[in-house]
Design an enzyme around this catalytic site. Sequence first.
Site: not given
Length: 231
Positions: A12, A78, A171-172, A195
Amino acid sequence: MKWGIIGAMPSEVELLKQQMEDICETKVGRQLFWEGVLCGQEVVVCSCGIGKVNAAITTQMMIDRFEADHIINTGIAGAIHHDLKVLDVVISRELCYHDYNARFMRNYPPYIDAICASELLVESAVEAFEAIDHGSSCCFVGKIASGDQFIESSEVKNKIVEEHHPMCVEMEGAAIGHTCTVNDVPFVIIRTMSDNADENAADSATNFEEVAAKHSADIVLEMLSHCKDNA
């Protein structure tokens, strides 16, 4: 102005690192930071690792040790909202945790009512997306939900939708935004969908990680190339 740019995974931030000039690597504990010039702007870049704690630690280090006064979090996510497809982009308007009760933020120190991105940085990110050819990808502005869990279950996905109504899940971002909010530092979270947060999420994320990460990084580069001093 000094920009702090955070990605969870090396993929990333790799494109950004490759284009930096006058790059200098600094190790703080076990974390590596790269300072230099990117698109004419002073930056510090870091791959923070996956999860909320890693993200918060890295954000605070950037603010305290490297004096970053604007933070961009770039990466993949996602898709949760039914209008989103893989390789679409979500720019954060606000963020929430899907695995943490918001009343603990509101009712206890540091008394945060909401985690909201900088309106100017959101506008800048949207303008950057519109200036780039992303093919059939679309850009949305909305809520992003974060938690220490990779979502690969329709049942879990639907529960998150019911409780939080986000555009996407990762997640962050909320931890980075939370840290910036406590420090009064403007921030924005940029996510390209890898996704659909369902039973096929792991395979899809693997297949689309590189191209999705590049989509987000391209937006960052465009933002820095045309950034406004009053962002």
